[in-house]
Design a protein around this motif. Sequence first.
Motif, PDB file in Angstrom:
ATOM      1  N   VAL A 262       0.934  -1.081   0.010  1.00  0.00           N
ATOM      2  CA  VAL A 262      -0.036   0.078   0.128  1.00  0.00           C
ATOM      3  C   VAL A 262       0.841   1.073  -0.066  1.00  0.00           C
ATOM      4  CG1 VAL A 262      -1.625   1.392   1.149  1.00  0.00           C
ATOM      5  CG2 VAL A 262      -1.976  -1.062   1.211  1.00  0.00           C
ATOM      6  N   ALA A 263       2.094   1.336   0.807  1.00  0.00           N
ATOM      7  CA  ALA A 263       2.836   2.385   0.954  1.00  0.00           C
ATOM      8  C   ALA A 263       3.407   2.592  -0.490  1.00  0.00           C
ATOM      9  CB  ALA A 263       4.142   2.236   2.007  1.00  0.00           C
ATOM     10  N   ALA A 264       3.731   1.624  -1.323  1.00  0.00           N
ATOM     11  CA  ALA A 264       4.502   1.636  -2.471  1.00  0.00           C
ATOM     12  C   ALA A 264       3.494   2.182  -3.581  1.00  0.00           C
ATOM     13  CB  ALA A 264       4.993   0.158  -2.995  1.00  0.00           C
ATOM     14  N   GLY A 265       2.009   2.297  -3.241  1.00  0.00           N
ATOM     15  CA  GLY A 265       1.014   2.630  -4.226  1.00  0.00           C
ATOM     16  C   GLY A 265       0.284   1.481  -4.864  1.00  0.00           C
ATOM     17  N   ARG A 266       0.381   0.421  -4.481  1.00  0.00           N
ATOM     18  CA  ARG A 266      -0.433  -0.554  -5.122  1.00  0.00           C
ATOM     19  C   ARG A 266      -1.894  -0.546  -4.624  1.00  0.00           C
ATOM     20  NH1 ARG A 266       4.149   0.002  -6.979  1.00  0.00           N
ATOM     21  NH2 ARG A 266       5.375  -1.797  -7.535  1.00  0.00           N
ATOM     22  N   THR A 267      -2.676  -1.040  -5.524  1.00  0.00           N
ATOM     23  CA  THR A 267      -3.976  -1.449  -5.151  1.00  0.00           C
ATOM     24  C   THR A 267      -3.973  -2.939  -4.548  1.00  0.00           C
ATOM     25  OG1 THR A 267      -4.883   0.058  -6.788  1.00  0.00           O
ATOM     26  CG2 THR A 267      -6.419  -1.515  -5.663  1.00  0.00           C
ATOM     27  N   VAL A 268      -4.318  -3.001  -3.261  1.00  0.00           N
ATOM     28  CA  VAL A 268      -3.911  -4.411  -2.705  1.00  0.00           C
ATOM     29  C   VAL A 268      -5.353  -5.238  -2.447  1.00  0.00           C
ATOM     30  CG1 VAL A 268      -2.914  -5.620  -0.872  1.00  0.00           C
ATOM     31  CG2 VAL A 268      -1.853  -3.481  -1.909  1.00  0.00           C
ATOM     32  N   THR A 269      -5.305  -6.491  -2.999  1.00  0.00           N
ATOM     33  CA  THR A 269      -6.395  -7.296  -2.469  1.00  0.00           C
ATOM     34  C   THR A 269      -5.842  -8.386  -1.696  1.00  0.00           C
ATOM     35  OG1 THR A 269      -7.762  -6.842  -4.320  1.00  0.00           O
ATOM     36  CG2 THR A 269      -8.127  -8.886  -3.185  1.00  0.00           C
ATOM     37  N   VAL A 270      -6.344  -8.727  -0.380  1.00  0.00           N
ATOM     38  CA  VAL A 270      -5.854  -9.839   0.390  1.00  0.00           C
ATOM     39  C   VAL A 270      -6.797 -10.905   0.473  1.00  0.00           C
ATOM     40  CG1 VAL A 270      -5.083 -10.507   2.716  1.00  0.00           C
ATOM     41  CG2 VAL A 270      -4.541  -8.200   1.902  1.00  0.00           C
ATOM     42  N   VAL A 271      -6.388 -12.119   0.147  1.00  0.00           N
ATOM     43  CA  VAL A 271      -7.093 -13.176   0.137  1.00  0.00           C
ATOM     44  C   VAL A 271      -6.977 -13.918   1.395  1.00  0.00           C
ATOM     45  CG1 VAL A 271      -7.738 -15.400  -1.158  1.00  0.00           C
ATOM     46  CG2 VAL A 271      -6.841 -13.427  -2.259  1.00  0.00           C
ATOM     47  N   THR A 272      -8.119 -13.960   2.163  1.00  0.00           N
ATOM     48  CA  THR A 272      -8.313 -14.800   3.508  1.00  0.00           C
ATOM     49  C   THR A 272      -9.671 -14.758   3.638  1.00  0.00           C
ATOM     50  OG1 THR A 272      -7.234 -14.820   5.813  1.00  0.00           O
ATOM     51  CG2 THR A 272      -7.923 -12.525   5.071  1.00  0.00           C
ATOM     52  N   SER A 273      -9.908 -15.825   4.630  1.00  0.00           N
ATOM     53  CA  SER A 273     -11.473 -15.788   5.076  1.00  0.00           C
ATOM     54  C   SER A 273     -11.510 -15.821   6.842  1.00  0.00           C
ATOM     55  CB  SER A 273     -12.026 -17.286   4.855  1.00  0.00           C
ATOM     56  OG  SER A 273     -12.293 -17.352   3.402  1.00  0.00           O
ATOM     57  N   ASP A 274     -10.299 -15.159   7.246  1.00  0.00           N
ATOM     58  CA  ASP A 274     -10.014 -15.286   8.677  1.00  0.00           C
ATOM     59  C   ASP A 274     -10.451 -13.733   8.899  1.00  0.00           C
ATOM     60  OD1 ASP A 274      -8.468 -14.260  11.282  1.00  0.00           O
ATOM     61  OD2 ASP A 274      -7.564 -16.076  11.114  1.00  0.00           O
ATOM     62  N   ARG A 275     -11.310 -13.720   9.864  1.00  0.00           N
ATOM     63  CA  ARG A 275     -12.004 -12.315  10.030  1.00  0.00           C
ATOM     64  C   ARG A 275     -11.111 -11.493  10.840  1.00  0.00           C
ATOM     65  NH1 ARG A 275     -18.440 -13.669  12.059  1.00  0.00           N
ATOM     66  NH2 ARG A 275     -18.801 -15.000   9.955  1.00  0.00           N
ATOM     67  N   GLY A 276     -10.496 -11.870  11.657  1.00  0.00           N
ATOM     68  CA  GLY A 276      -9.566 -11.091  12.356  1.00  0.00           C
ATOM     69  C   GLY A 276      -8.707 -10.584  11.567  1.00  0.00           C
ATOM     70  N   LEU A 277      -7.917 -11.206  10.647  1.00  0.00           N
ATOM     71  CA  LEU A 277      -6.988 -10.775   9.809  1.00  0.00           C
ATOM     72  C   LEU A 277      -7.546  -9.788   8.558  1.00  0.00           C
ATOM     73  CD1 LEU A 277      -3.996 -10.670   8.518  1.00  0.00           C
ATOM     74  CD2 LEU A 277      -4.609 -12.815   7.198  1.00  0.00           C
ATOM     75  N   ALA A 278      -8.640 -10.025   8.407  1.00  0.00           N
ATOM     76  CA  ALA A 278      -9.675  -9.084   7.234  1.00  0.00           C
ATOM     77  C   ALA A 278      -9.648  -7.758   7.927  1.00  0.00           C
ATOM     78  CB  ALA A 278     -10.720  -9.890   6.872  1.00  0.00           C
ATOM     79  N   GLU A 279      -9.804  -7.892   9.225  1.00  0.00           N
ATOM     80  CA  GLU A 279     -10.123  -6.390   9.635  1.00  0.00           C
ATOM     81  C   GLU A 279      -8.717  -5.493   9.786  1.00  0.00           C
ATOM     82  OE1 GLU A 279     -11.651  -6.789  13.594  1.00  0.00           O
ATOM     83  OE2 GLU A 279     -13.686  -7.505  12.840  1.00  0.00           O
ATOM     84  N   ARG A 280      -7.781  -6.429  10.253  1.00  0.00           N
ATOM     85  CA  ARG A 280      -6.485  -5.795  10.232  1.00  0.00           C
ATOM     86  C   ARG A 280      -5.948  -5.115   8.839  1.00  0.00           C
ATOM     87  NH1 ARG A 280      -2.083  -9.596  13.336  1.00  0.00           N
ATOM     88  NH2 ARG A 280      -0.890  -7.696  13.053  1.00  0.00           N
ATOM     89  N   VAL A 281      -6.134  -5.896   7.610  1.00  0.00           N
ATOM     90  CA  VAL A 281      -5.537  -5.321   6.494  1.00  0.00           C
ATOM     91  C   VAL A 281      -6.532  -4.613   5.844  1.00  0.00           C
ATOM     92  CG1 VAL A 281      -4.272  -7.653   5.889  1.00  0.00           C
ATOM     93  CG2 VAL A 281      -6.806  -7.310   5.419  1.00  0.00           C
ATOM     94  N   THR A 282      -7.743  -4.562   6.400  1.00  0.00           N
ATOM     95  CA  THR A 282      -8.703  -3.501   5.708  1.00  0.00           C
ATOM     96  C   THR A 282      -8.247  -2.128   6.178  1.00  0.00           C
ATOM     97  OG1 THR A 282     -10.581  -5.143   5.651  1.00  0.00           O
ATOM     98  CG2 THR A 282     -11.090  -2.690   5.844  1.00  0.00           C
ATOM     99  N   GLY A 283      -7.760  -2.316   7.625  1.00  0.00           N
ATOM    100  CA  GLY A 283      -7.311  -0.910   8.315  1.00  0.00           C
ATOM    101  C   GLY A 283      -5.942  -0.421   7.642  1.00  0.00           C
ATOM    102  N   ALA A 284      -5.381  -1.447   6.974  1.00  0.00           N
ATOM    103  CA  ALA A 284      -4.121  -1.123   6.459  1.00  0.00           C
ATOM    104  C   ALA A 284      -4.274  -0.519   4.950  1.00  0.00           C
ATOM    105  CB  ALA A 284      -3.057  -2.370   6.434  1.00  0.00           C
TER     106      ALA A 284
END
Length: 299
Positions: A262-284
């Motif tokens: 994200v800091a390098a300017g990429r449009t990032v999609t994270v693949v996971t079904s872990d809710r806790g991790l999903a919240e963390r990467v959404t925040g990032a």
Amino acid sequence: MTIEPPAPGEPRRPFGPRDPGDAWVVAPDGARYWGRFGAAGLLALDAEKGVLLQHRVSWSHFGDTWALPGGARHEGESACDGALREAQEEAGVPDAAIRPRLLSVFDLGYWSYTTLVGDVVVPFDPEITDPESRELAWVAPEAIVERPLHPGFASSWQALEPLLGLRPAVVVDAANVVGSVPDGWWRDRAGAASRLLDRIAVLVATGIPSEAVELPAHTWFPEWVVAVEGQARGVEAPDGVEVVEAEGSGDDAIVAATSRLVAAGRTVTVVTSDRGLAERVTGAGAAVRGTRWLLDLLP
């Protein structure tokens, strides 16, 4: 539609026998388009130098204008391969110098032109390697419209220029993905991770549809980052895939990789079904897709 061979003085392969694709397609209204099997060109983008353009010789179709290195596709040749081959033949673009980012297709039904937008990953100096070029130059994107452009390129440039800032990346939670499929991963986690990487490598080559990453309607070639942990560490990374080995928490490694992209300017999609991790990467700053999203894309 009819097919006509090139007339004297019109584009053809400079060396060796003429390829069957080197012919004009004549539309019902009489307009002519080069390439029996369609045509393709390369928009090579160097972050420091700009876009590689070709100044066409006066005797070529729409001569004395600026456009992308490109030309007729061979029979059975993919658009991506055709664009890279033509760029090598016309501008000396080296093998492995370009990382594909997206394919944009202009399709008339009876003829198509495909533009491969690619990032320069190995810097190079272009060379005039056939008689169709007067000059080759790196041009800053904002200065391209100041030159006399081939009308086809001028039209496509209006649509392509806004996309140059979009660089998609997909970060995969490998443990979560392989754990969602009962294929014996619990007996051989390294083998399961390796099989997943091999399947992702196919997507590296073919690209994914725009709706998968919610980007404008083209075929996109994201950067792929796969995070592995535990017994899956040490798996070999296929070409085009970055493997991140988690020293400790796999989730922490995924968040760190996401933040870096994200800091390098990429449009990032994270693949996971872990809710806790999903919240963390959404925040990032990333979007999240469940494991089924990736499994449906994989071959």
